[in-house]
Design an enzyme around this catalytic site. Sequence first.
Site, PDB file in Angstrom:
ATOM      1  N   SER A  14       0.714  -1.321   0.027  1.00 30.22           N
ATOM      2  CA  SER A  14       0.016   0.003  -0.023  1.00 30.22           C
ATOM      3  C   SER A  14       0.792   1.432  -0.014  1.00 30.22           C
ATOM      4  O   SER A  14       0.699   2.383  -0.505  1.00 30.22           O
ATOM      5  CB  SER A  14      -0.906  -0.101   1.275  1.00 30.22           C
ATOM      6  N   ASN A  15       1.941   1.153   0.588  1.00 28.97           N
ATOM      7  CA  ASN A  15       2.941   2.499   0.704  1.00 28.97           C
ATOM      8  C   ASN A  15       3.509   2.507  -0.827  1.00 28.97           C
ATOM      9  O   ASN A  15       3.853   3.515  -1.427  1.00 28.97           O
ATOM     10  CB  ASN A  15       3.993   2.340   1.572  1.00 28.97           C
ATOM     11  N   MET A  90      10.499  -6.804   4.692  1.00 34.79           N
ATOM     12  CA  MET A  90      10.706  -7.810   5.966  1.00 34.79           C
ATOM     13  C   MET A  90      12.151  -8.249   6.337  1.00 34.79           C
ATOM     14  O   MET A  90      12.007  -9.045   6.959  1.00 34.79           O
ATOM     15  CB  MET A  90       9.584  -8.742   6.184  1.00 34.79           C
ATOM     16  N   HIS A 114       8.168   3.577   9.230  1.00 34.83           N
ATOM     17  CA  HIS A 114       7.980   2.606  10.416  1.00 34.83           C
ATOM     18  C   HIS A 114       6.803   3.187  11.007  1.00 34.83           C
ATOM     19  O   HIS A 114       6.497   4.446  11.585  1.00 34.83           O
ATOM     20  CB  HIS A 114       9.155   2.680  11.310  1.00 34.83           C
TER      21      HIS A 114
HETATM   22  C1  GRF Z   1       3.659  -0.512   6.809  1.00 37.46           C
HETATM   23  O1  GRF Z   1       2.823  -0.312   8.007  1.00 37.46           O
HETATM   24  C2  GRF Z   1       5.165  -0.015   6.983  1.00 37.46           C
HETATM   25  O2  GRF Z   1       5.090   1.011   8.002  1.00 37.46           O
HETATM   26  C3  GRF Z   1       5.707  -0.980   7.493  1.00 37.46           C
HETATM   27  O3  GRF Z   1       5.381  -2.235   6.976  1.00 37.46           O
HETATM   28  C4  GRF Z   1       3.820  -1.946   6.584  1.00 37.46           C
HETATM   29  C5  GRF Z   1       3.844  -2.176   4.974  1.00 37.46           C
HETATM   30  O4  GRF Z   1       2.718  -1.985   4.385  1.00 37.46           O
HETATM   31  N1  GRF Z   1       6.991  -0.893   7.688  1.00 37.46           N
HETATM   32  P1  GRF Z   1       2.385  -2.071   2.823  1.00 37.46           P
HETATM   33  O5  GRF Z   1       3.024  -3.273   2.292  1.00 37.46           O
HETATM   34  O6  GRF Z   1       3.016  -0.820   2.366  1.00 37.46           O
HETATM   35  O7  GRF Z   1       0.888  -1.928   2.738  1.00 37.46           O
END
Ligand code: GRF
Length: 205
Positions: A14-15, A90, A114
């Site tokens: 989503s980011n 991750m 984060h």
């Molecule tokens: C987000 O909450 C980010 O802050 C953390 O992992 C999550 C990733 O979410 N590091 P997405 O894959 O971007 O939806």
Amino acid sequence: MPIKIAIFVSGRGSNLNAIIQAVEDGRLNASIEVVVSNDPDAPALDLASRHDIKTFALSHKTLKRREHEDKILEHLRQYQIDYVVLAGYMRVLSPHFLKAFHDDRGYFKVINIHPSLLPAFPGTHAYRDAFEYGVKVSGVTVHLVDEKVDHGPILAQEPFPRFPDDTLESFSARGLSVEHALYPAVLEQIARSGIKLTAKETARP
Ligand code: GRF
């Protein structure tokens, strides 16, 4: 000139989507050269492909950390990447990897988001940990990566409230929408003027 970025993902993306939208809408002067994942099944890879962005997926499962990182570095060499942008990646990046992206001040041009106000609640389950702790306010941090996990000079922080009737889901959703606004905005600031750290911020935490 747009900054050249590689975005590292492991999950839903989503980011990544927020950054792609910002680039496509002209709010972010960046070129997403490649999306890298340690999980070949990450939905974020499909998202990238739907936007005609190149992808590089390499599972870490059968490789030593060093081998995995070296193969990624080797792949990235063709792009002349300015910044590595972590968006739900991750894996912990070792100093060996980070050194490939150091600037002349010794900072690593590797940026992370984060979902807490660091240094509170580092780790994989920051929304859950903050919610279960009972915080009244939490937030989101964008920072430069250093050798420690969820650690390094802070570029931006944005708070958000926890309301009395929140569930973990509503609390996390509020935070995620803050992430989606903050990350592209910080990257645009970097695209305009590089990584600016004030004298106080250069004090390494
Ligand atoms: C987000 O909450 C980010 O802050 C953390 O992992 C999550 C990733 O979410 N590091 P997405 O894959 O971007 O939806």
